[in-house]
Design a protein around this motif. Structure first.
Motif, mmCIF file in Angstrom:
data_model
loop_
_atom_site.group_PDB
_atom_site.id
_atom_site.type_symbol
_atom_site.label_atom_id
_atom_site.label_comp_id
_atom_site.label_asym_id
_atom_site.label_seq_id
_atom_site.Cartn_x
_atom_site.Cartn_y
_atom_site.Cartn_z
ATOM 1 N N ILE A 1 -3.037 7.020 -2.624
ATOM 2 C CA ILE A 1 -4.262 6.487 -3.240
ATOM 3 C C ILE A 1 -5.221 5.813 -2.254
ATOM 4 O O ILE A 1 -6.431 6.035 -2.316
ATOM 5 N N PHE A 2 -4.667 5.013 -1.315
ATOM 6 C CA PHE A 2 -5.552 4.207 -0.438
ATOM 7 C C PHE A 2 -6.501 5.038 0.396
ATOM 8 O O PHE A 2 -7.573 4.606 0.751
ATOM 9 N N HIS B 1 -9.140 10.205 -6.268
ATOM 10 C CA HIS B 1 -8.823 8.774 -6.266
ATOM 11 C C HIS B 1 -8.907 8.196 -7.681
ATOM 12 O O HIS B 1 -8.032 7.444 -8.116
ATOM 13 N N ARG C 1 -5.929 6.347 -9.744
ATOM 14 C CA ARG C 1 -6.115 4.957 -10.198
ATOM 15 C C ARG C 1 -5.811 4.803 -11.674
ATOM 16 O O ARG C 1 -5.166 3.856 -12.099
ATOM 17 N N ALA D 1 3.268 -2.891 -2.505
ATOM 18 C CA ALA D 1 3.801 -3.909 -3.408
ATOM 19 C C ALA D 1 4.743 -4.897 -2.729
ATOM 20 O O ALA D 1 4.829 -6.046 -3.137
ATOM 21 N N LEU E 1 -2.842 -17.849 -2.780
ATOM 22 C CA LEU E 1 -3.537 -16.612 -2.400
ATOM 23 C C LEU E 1 -4.818 -16.930 -1.619
ATOM 24 O O LEU E 1 -5.188 -16.221 -0.695
ATOM 25 N N ILE F 1 -3.415 -13.614 2.696
ATOM 26 C CA ILE F 1 -2.505 -12.789 3.514
ATOM 27 C C ILE F 1 -3.153 -11.484 3.980
ATOM 28 O O ILE F 1 -2.823 -10.975 5.032
ATOM 29 N N PHE G 1 -12.082 -11.344 3.910
ATOM 30 C CA PHE G 1 -11.669 -12.159 2.751
ATOM 31 C C PHE G 1 -11.385 -13.601 3.163
ATOM 32 O O PHE G 1 -11.785 -14.549 2.508
ATOM 33 N N HIS H 1 -11.370 0.060 -5.066
ATOM 34 C CA HIS H 1 -10.007 0.071 -4.511
ATOM 35 C C HIS H 1 -9.273 -1.252 -4.761
ATOM 36 O O HIS H 1 -8.230 -1.497 -4.153
ATOM 37 N N PRO I 1 -4.470 -2.533 -8.085
ATOM 38 C CA PRO I 1 -4.052 -2.249 -9.463
ATOM 39 C C PRO I 1 -2.724 -2.916 -9.809
ATOM 40 O O PRO I 1 -2.300 -2.892 -10.960
ATOM 41 N N LEU J 1 1.311 -7.266 -12.014
ATOM 42 C CA LEU J 1 2.748 -7.230 -11.736
ATOM 43 C C LEU J 1 3.102 -8.269 -10.666
ATOM 44 O O LEU J 1 4.097 -8.994 -10.786
ATOM 45 N N ALA J 2 2.266 -8.357 -9.628
ATOM 46 C CA ALA J 2 2.524 -9.321 -8.554
ATOM 47 C C ALA J 2 2.581 -10.742 -9.134
ATOM 48 O O ALA J 2 3.501 -11.517 -8.854
HETATM 49 C C1 HEM Z 1 0.308 -10.756 -4.051
HETATM 50 C C2 HEM Z 1 0.491 -9.500 -3.786
HETATM 51 C C3 HEM Z 1 -0.618 -8.507 -3.506
HETATM 52 C C4 HEM Z 1 -1.806 -8.686 -2.858
HETATM 53 C C5 HEM Z 1 -2.346 -9.965 -2.231
HETATM 54 C C6 HEM Z 1 -2.495 -7.406 -2.884
HETATM 55 C C7 HEM Z 1 -3.762 -7.196 -2.360
HETATM 56 C C8 HEM Z 1 -4.421 -5.973 -2.386
HETATM 57 C C9 HEM Z 1 -5.763 -5.752 -1.917
HETATM 58 C C10 HEM Z 1 -6.669 -6.823 -1.283
HETATM 59 C C11 HEM Z 1 -6.070 -4.454 -2.116
HETATM 60 C C12 HEM Z 1 -7.399 -3.768 -1.799
HETATM 61 C C13 HEM Z 1 -7.436 -3.294 -0.375
HETATM 62 C C14 HEM Z 1 -8.755 -2.668 -0.016
HETATM 63 O O1 HEM Z 1 -9.744 -2.760 -0.755
HETATM 64 O O2 HEM Z 1 -8.804 -2.094 1.073
HETATM 65 C C15 HEM Z 1 -4.912 -3.828 -2.720
HETATM 66 C C16 HEM Z 1 -4.821 -2.495 -3.052
HETATM 67 C C17 HEM Z 1 -3.707 -1.929 -3.636
HETATM 68 N N1 HEM Z 1 -2.588 -2.586 -4.100
HETATM 69 FE FE1 HEM Z 1 -2.193 -4.542 -3.941
HETATM 70 N N2 HEM Z 1 -1.718 -6.488 -3.527
HETATM 71 C C18 HEM Z 1 -0.557 -7.124 -3.940
HETATM 72 C C19 HEM Z 1 0.478 -6.581 -4.669
HETATM 73 C C20 HEM Z 1 0.539 -5.282 -5.122
HETATM 74 C C21 HEM Z 1 1.552 -4.745 -5.972
HETATM 75 C C22 HEM Z 1 2.734 -5.534 -6.567
HETATM 76 C C23 HEM Z 1 1.267 -3.424 -6.149
HETATM 77 C C24 HEM Z 1 1.985 -2.376 -6.945
HETATM 78 C C25 HEM Z 1 2.857 -2.604 -7.854
HETATM 79 C C26 HEM Z 1 0.054 -3.133 -5.402
HETATM 80 C C27 HEM Z 1 -0.551 -1.899 -5.310
HETATM 81 C C28 HEM Z 1 -1.759 -1.658 -4.681
HETATM 82 C C29 HEM Z 1 -2.349 -0.324 -4.553
HETATM 83 C C30 HEM Z 1 -1.732 0.981 -5.071
HETATM 84 C C31 HEM Z 1 -3.574 -0.499 -3.910
HETATM 85 C C32 HEM Z 1 -4.578 0.597 -3.532
HETATM 86 C C33 HEM Z 1 -5.617 0.760 -4.638
HETATM 87 C C34 HEM Z 1 -6.667 1.809 -4.332
HETATM 88 O O3 HEM Z 1 -6.828 2.216 -3.173
HETATM 89 O O4 HEM Z 1 -7.358 2.206 -5.291
HETATM 90 N N3 HEM Z 1 -0.360 -4.292 -4.801
HETATM 91 N N4 HEM Z 1 -3.929 -4.786 -2.897
#
Ligand code: HEM
Length: 413
Positions: free
Chosen positions: A64-65, A72, A76, A222, A287, A292, A321, A359, A362, A366-367
Motif C-alpha cells: 500500500i505505501f 492504492h 485502503r 504495525a 505521540l 516517533i 511532524f 496515506h 489506517p 488498533l494501535a
Molecule cells: C502508534 C503506532 C503507529 C503510528 C505512530 C503510525 C503512524 C503512521 C503514519 C504517520 C503513517 C503515514 C505515513 C505517510 O504519510 O507517509 C502511517 C501509515 C500506515 N500505517 Fe501506521 N502507525 C502506527 C500503527 C499502525 C498499525 C497498528 C497499523 C496496522 C494495523 C498501521 C498501518 C499503516 C499502514 C498500512 C499505513 C500506510 C497507509 C497508506 O499508505 O495508505 N499503522 N502510519
C-alpha cells in the motif's frame, strides 16, 4: 525556473518551508501545518510517497505505501474495513489475553522494554491479520519475519551470506507460508473478518502476490511503531508519578465496576476502553512529545507552486511532524510532558502522529486499542523501575529511549 525555486524576491525561504540537500538530493522541508496539509492532503496527488528501492524489494512493490491512484484506493478500502472500530471491537478480549500473557512473562526479570513490546505488538498484528485460526503458522511466520527485518537497513547486496540475501530468502519463505494459508482458506470457504479475509473477499480480487506484499507491509507498519510508542509511555509514566497515579485510579474504577457485576464476563470490552480519557490523553501526549515518525517522504510528480514558491518535479518533500508537534506557538512548553493539554482538542492540522490525508494511518484505532488494553493491566497489577537514568534518544529507525529502556517489572502486592 530554478531562480524561482523556493525563493521570493531572490532569497531562499527559511522558516516553515525551506530547501536543503540530504545525501546530495534536493529536498524541501515543510514545517507549517498549512504546508503539510497541502502536501499530504489537499494536493496529495502531486506528491507521491518515496522509499529506498531496497525497502520496496523487501516489503514488496505492491504494498500500500508505495502506490497511488485507483490501486492504492482499493487497498485502503480493504485495510480500513479490517481495522475500523466495528471490526476490531470483536478482538478486544483476544488482545487482552495477549497483553496479560506478555505482562506475566516479564515479571521478576530485567527486560528490554522495546524488545518485549515488539513481541506484544507482533502478536496483536498477527491476530488482526489472521484471526485466531492460523496459530499453527505463527512460529514460522515469526521466524521468517525476524530474519527479514534484519535486512531492512542492510546494504542491498544480494550475494549468498549477506544479510540482504538471507532477508530476501526469508521474504520468499513468508510468501510461501501465506500462499498455503490462502489456499486452505479458499478450500474451506469460511468468512473471516480479519485483514486477510478482507483482502481475499474483495470482488475485484487481489493476486496472492499482492496479498503477500500487503500482509508483510502491514506487519512492518504495525509492529515497531506501536512498540516504540509503548516504550515511551513506560518512560513518561515512570518519570511522572502524579500522571501514573491518575491513570491507575482511572483503570481501577473499571476493575471495581467489573467486580461489582458478579457473574458477568470480566473481560475488557470496547465500551470499557471508551471510559479511559486520562489514559487516552497520555497516549496522545506521548505521540506528540516522542513523535516517533519525525517526518515522512514525498516526491513532487510535476512542478508544483505553493504560496508563490516553486517546487520542481522530482524534488523530495519532507513534512516534518516533529517540528510541528514541538512548535511553541502551537504547543506551549513543547518539551514538557503534559497530557492535560489534550483536554482541549488541538487546532486542525497541528497534530498528526498518524499522518494526514490519503496515506494517513489506517491502523490508528488498533494501535490505540492495544495500548489502552496493555496499560489497563500494567497500571492496575504491576509496578516497574527503570534500570538507570535513560535520557538519550536512539533511532532504529523510529525514535526510542536509549537502549530500548531496560526496566524491571514486579507485581503489586
Ligand atoms: C502508534 C503506532 C503507529 C503510528 C505512530 C503510525 C503512524 C503512521 C503514519 C504517520 C503513517 C503515514 C505515513 C505517510 O504519510 O507517509 C502511517 C501509515 C500506515 N500505517 Fe501506521 N502507525 C502506527 C500503527 C499502525 C498499525 C497498528 C497499523 C496496522 C494495523 C498501521 C498501518 C499503516 C499502514 C498500512 C499505513 C500506510 C497507509 C497508506 O499508505 O495508505 N499503522 N502510519
Amino acid at each position: 525556473m530554478s531562480s524561482l525555486l523556493l525563493s521570493r524576491g531572490g532569497t531562499y525561504l527559511y522558516g516553515s518551508v525551506f530547501k536543503t540537500h540530504i545525501l546530495g538530493c534536493p529536498c524541501v522541508m515543510v514545517s507549517s501545518p498549512e504546508a503539510a496539509k497541502f502536501v499530504l492532503s489537499t494536493r496529495a496527488h502531486l506528491f507521491k510517497p518515496t522509499f529506498p528501492a531496497s525497502k520496496e524489494r523487501m516489503l514488496g512493490k505492491q504494498a500500500i505505501f508505495f502506490n497511488q491512484g485507483d490501486y492504492h484506493g482499493k487497498l485502503r478500502k480493504l485495510v480500513l474495513r479490517a481495522f475500523m472500530p466495528k471490526a476490531i471491537k470483536n478482538i478486544v478480549s483476544d488482545i487482552e489475553t495477549i497483553a496479560t500473557n506478555s505482562l506475566h512473562s516479564w515479571v521478576g526479570r530485567s527486560i528490554n522494554t522495546f524488545q518485549e513490546m515488539k513481541s506484544f505488538t507482533f502478536n496483536v498484528a498477527l491476530l488482526s491479520i489472521f484471526g485466531k485460526d492460523e496459530v499453527l503458522y505463527r512460529e514460522d511466520l515469526k521466524r521468517c519475519y525476524y530474519i527479514l527485518e534484519k535486512g531492512y537497513n542492510s546494504m542491498p547486496i544480494n550475494l549468498p551470506g549477506t544479510l540482504f540475501h538471507k532477508s530476501m530468502k526469508a521474504r520468499k519463505e513468508l510468501a510461501q507460508i501465506l500462499a498455503k494459508i490462502i489456499s486452505t482458506r479458499r478450500k474451506l470457504k469460511h468468512d473471516h473478518s480479519d485483514l486477510l479475509g478482507s483482502f481475499m473477499g474483495d470482488k475485484e480480487g487481489l493476486t496472492d502476490e499482492q496479498i503477500a506484499d500487503n500482509v508483510i507491509g502491514v506487519i512492518f507498519a504495525a509492529r515497531d511503531t506501536t512498540a516504540s510508542v509503548l516504550t515511551w509511555i513506560f518512560k513518561y509514566l515512570g518519570e511522572n508519578p502524579s500522571v501514573l497515579e491518575a491513570v491507575t485510579e482511572e483503570q481501577l474504577v473499571i476493575v471495581r465496576s467489573k467486580e461489582e457485576c458478579s457473574g458477568q464476563d470480566k473481560a475488557l470490552t470496547w465500551a470499557d476502553t471508551k471510559k479511559m480519557p486520562i489514559t487516552s490523553r497520555v497516549i496522545q501526549e506521548t505521540l506528540r512529545v516522542a513523535s516517533i515518525l519525525s517526518f515522512t517522504f514525498r516526491e513532487a510528480v510535476e512542478d508544483v507552486e505553493y504560496d508563490g514558491y516553486l517546487i520542481p518535479k522530482g524534488w523530495k518533500v519532507l513534512p516534518l511532524f516533529r517540528n510541528i508537534h514541538h512548535s511553541p506557538d502551537i504547543f506551549p512548553e513543547p518539551e514538557k510532558f503534559d497530557p492535560s493539554r489534550f483536554e482541549v482538542a488541538p487546532k486542525p492540522n497541528t497534530y498528526m502522529p498518524f499522518g494526514n490525508g490519503t496515506h494517513a494511518c489506517p491502523g490508528n484505532e488498533l494501535a490505540k486499542l492495544e495500548m489502552l488494553v496493555l496499560l489497563h493491566h500494567l497500571t492496575t497489577k504491576y509496578r516497574w523501575s527503570m534500570m538507570s537514568a535513560q535520557n538519550g534518544i536512539q533511532y532504529g529507525p523510529f525514535a526510542l529511549p536509549q537502549n530500548g529502556l531496560p526496566i524491571r517489572l514486579s507485581t503489586k502486592t
